[in-house]
Design a protein around this motif. Structure first.
Motif, mmCIF file in Angstrom:
data_model
loop_
_atom_site.group_PDB
_atom_site.id
_atom_site.type_symbol
_atom_site.label_atom_id
_atom_site.label_comp_id
_atom_site.label_asym_id
_atom_site.label_seq_id
_atom_site.Cartn_x
_atom_site.Cartn_y
_atom_site.Cartn_z
ATOM 1 N N ASN A 168 -21.291 43.087 -29.259
ATOM 2 C CA ASN A 168 -21.044 41.641 -29.230
ATOM 3 C C ASN A 168 -20.706 41.135 -27.834
ATOM 4 O O ASN A 168 -19.877 40.240 -27.670
ATOM 5 C CB ASN A 168 -19.908 41.276 -30.203
ATOM 6 C CG ASN A 168 -20.243 41.615 -31.638
ATOM 7 O OD1 ASN A 168 -21.333 41.310 -32.120
ATOM 8 N ND2 ASN A 168 -19.311 42.247 -32.327
ATOM 9 N N GLN A 169 -21.361 41.703 -26.838
ATOM 10 C CA GLN A 169 -21.128 41.281 -25.463
ATOM 11 C C GLN A 169 -22.084 40.185 -25.023
ATOM 12 O O GLN A 169 -21.888 39.582 -23.970
ATOM 13 C CB GLN A 169 -21.262 42.483 -24.522
ATOM 14 C CG GLN A 169 -20.189 43.533 -24.722
ATOM 15 C CD GLN A 169 -20.377 44.725 -23.804
ATOM 16 O OE1 GLN A 169 -21.500 45.093 -23.459
ATOM 17 N NE2 GLN A 169 -19.291 45.337 -23.399
ATOM 18 N N ILE A 170 -23.114 39.967 -25.823
ATOM 19 C CA ILE A 170 -24.101 38.949 -25.500
ATOM 20 C C ILE A 170 -24.477 38.247 -26.791
ATOM 21 O O ILE A 170 -24.420 38.847 -27.868
ATOM 22 C CB ILE A 170 -25.341 39.600 -24.836
ATOM 23 C CG1 ILE A 170 -26.191 38.573 -24.091
ATOM 24 C CG2 ILE A 170 -26.175 40.359 -25.841
ATOM 25 C CD1 ILE A 170 -27.246 39.208 -23.191
ATOM 26 N N GLU A 171 -24.792 36.980 -26.694
ATOM 27 C CA GLU A 171 -25.078 36.236 -27.920
ATOM 28 C C GLU A 171 -26.345 36.743 -28.590
ATOM 29 O O GLU A 171 -27.326 37.085 -27.935
ATOM 30 C CB GLU A 171 -25.185 34.746 -27.615
ATOM 31 C CG GLU A 171 -26.235 34.370 -26.605
ATOM 32 C CD GLU A 171 -26.103 32.913 -26.165
ATOM 33 O OE1 GLU A 171 -26.812 32.078 -26.741
ATOM 34 O OE2 GLU A 171 -25.286 32.645 -25.256
ATOM 35 N N ALA A 172 -26.296 36.815 -29.902
ATOM 36 C CA ALA A 172 -27.398 37.388 -30.679
ATOM 37 C C ALA A 172 -28.492 36.355 -30.916
ATOM 38 O O ALA A 172 -28.731 35.912 -32.051
ATOM 39 C CB ALA A 172 -26.867 37.934 -32.001
ATOM 40 N N ARG A 173 -29.173 35.981 -29.859
ATOM 41 C CA ARG A 173 -30.280 35.041 -30.007
ATOM 42 C C ARG A 173 -31.406 35.695 -30.813
ATOM 43 O O ARG A 173 -31.646 36.907 -30.687
ATOM 44 C CB ARG A 173 -30.798 34.595 -28.641
ATOM 45 C CG ARG A 173 -29.809 33.728 -27.883
ATOM 46 C CD ARG A 173 -30.478 32.931 -26.799
ATOM 47 N NE ARG A 173 -29.547 31.962 -26.232
ATOM 48 C CZ ARG A 173 -29.888 31.049 -25.328
ATOM 49 N NH1 ARG A 173 -31.140 30.972 -24.890
ATOM 50 N NH2 ARG A 173 -28.990 30.210 -24.870
ATOM 51 N N ALA A 178 -34.871 40.249 -32.593
ATOM 52 C CA ALA A 178 -36.205 40.647 -33.038
ATOM 53 C C ALA A 178 -36.833 41.652 -32.073
ATOM 54 O O ALA A 178 -37.505 42.609 -32.499
ATOM 55 C CB ALA A 178 -37.095 39.416 -33.183
ATOM 56 N N TYR A 179 -36.615 41.450 -30.790
ATOM 57 C CA TYR A 179 -37.151 42.359 -29.767
ATOM 58 C C TYR A 179 -36.563 43.757 -29.936
ATOM 59 O O TYR A 179 -37.287 44.759 -29.960
ATOM 60 C CB TYR A 179 -36.819 41.783 -28.390
ATOM 61 C CG TYR A 179 -37.139 42.640 -27.198
ATOM 62 C CD1 TYR A 179 -38.413 43.161 -26.992
ATOM 63 C CD2 TYR A 179 -36.156 42.906 -26.249
ATOM 64 C CE1 TYR A 179 -38.697 43.930 -25.867
ATOM 65 C CE2 TYR A 179 -36.431 43.661 -25.116
ATOM 66 C CZ TYR A 179 -37.700 44.182 -24.933
ATOM 67 O OH TYR A 179 -37.976 44.931 -23.824
#
Length: 206
Positions: A168-173, A178-179
Motif C-alpha cells: 500500500n505504498q502507491i495508489e492502486a490505480r 491490471a498490469y
C-alpha cells in the motif's frame, strides 16, 4: 554453472529470481543471512562495496543494483527477446522506463511516505503526482511497456509496482493493478515466486 546470485528472499534479490527465470539461464543461489548482517561480510563487500543484495556474479563479471542486473541479463542472454536490439527504436522506451522505476518511482514514494520537504526543481523525481501520471502513461492502453511484447523492462517496472501495491505504498490505480495481474500470469514469475516461497520455508521465515 557460472552465475551466482547473492540472495535472501526478503531482499530485492527475490525479484532478481524472476529476471533470471525469464532469461532462462542456470544459476545458483548463495543465501546471505541479512537478519544477522551477513551482507556486510568481507566476502560480499569485496564484490559489492555497498554490502547489499542482490549481487550477481557471472564468471568474472560482477553486477549490482536490481535494475542493472535485470538489464544485464536481458542483453547478455536474451537479446532480441527480452531486450530490444541496439538499433531498435523501442530501445529508448525500454531504457527510459527501466531506469524510471528506481530513479523516480522509488524516491517519489519514499518522499511522500516520509513527508520529505524538498525543492521539486532540485529533486530528480519531481513530485509524487507527476510520477503517478508518468507511470500510468507508460502502460495505459497497452499489454506491456513495449506494447504486445513482454521485455525485461516489465520485470523492473512491474516488479516495482507489484511490491508497492502489496504494501500500500502507491495508489492502486486500475491500470497498475491490471498490469501486475498480467505479469503474475507469466510462468517465469510463478516459478520465481515458488522458489522464493520455498526458500522462506527452508529458512523458517513467514
Amino acid at each position: 554453472m557460472s552465475i551466482r546470485l547473492y540472495y535472501h528472499p526478503y531482499s530485492r534479490a527475490a525479484g532478481t529470481i524472476w529476471a533470471l527465470e525469464e532469461a532462462g539461464v542456470p544459476y545458483e543461489l548463495k543465501v546471505i543471512d541479512i537478519m544477522k548482517g551477513d551482507q556486510k561480510s568481507a566476502e560480499l563487500i569485496s564484490k559489492n562495496p555497498m554490502g547489499k543484495l542482490p549481487t550477481l556474479v557471472d564468471g568474472d563479471v560482477v553486477v549490482t543494483e536490481a535494475s542493472a542486473i535485470a538489464l544485464y541479463l536481458a542483453d547478455r542472454y536474451a537479446p532480441g527477446r527480452l531486450a530490444p536490439a541496439l538499433d531498435d527504436p523501442k530501445r529508448g522506451t525500454y531504457l527510459r522506463w527501466a531506469l524510471f522505476a528506481p530513479s523516480v518511482i522509488e524516491p517519489a514514494v519514499m518522499a511522500k511516505g516520509g513527508d520529505w520537504t524538498v525543492k521539486e526543481i532540485a529533486a530528480g523525481w519531481g513530485n509524487y503526482a507527476s510520477m503517478i501520471a508518468a507511470t500510468e502513461s507508460a502502460i495505459i492502453g497497452k499489454r506491456f511497456v513495449l506494447g504486445d511484447d513482454f521485455s525485461m523492462v516489465d520485470v523492473v517496472l512491474g516488479g516495482t509496482l507489484r511490491f508497492m501495491l502489496g504494501f500500500n505504498q502507491i495508489e492502486a490505480r486500475p491500470e497498475f493493478v491490471a498490469y501486475v495481474e498480467r505479469l503474475d500470469e507469466r510462468p517465469a514469475y510463478q516459478r520465481a515466486e515458488a522458489k522464493n516461497m520455498a526458500m522462506r520455508k527452508e529458512l523458517g521465515l513467514k
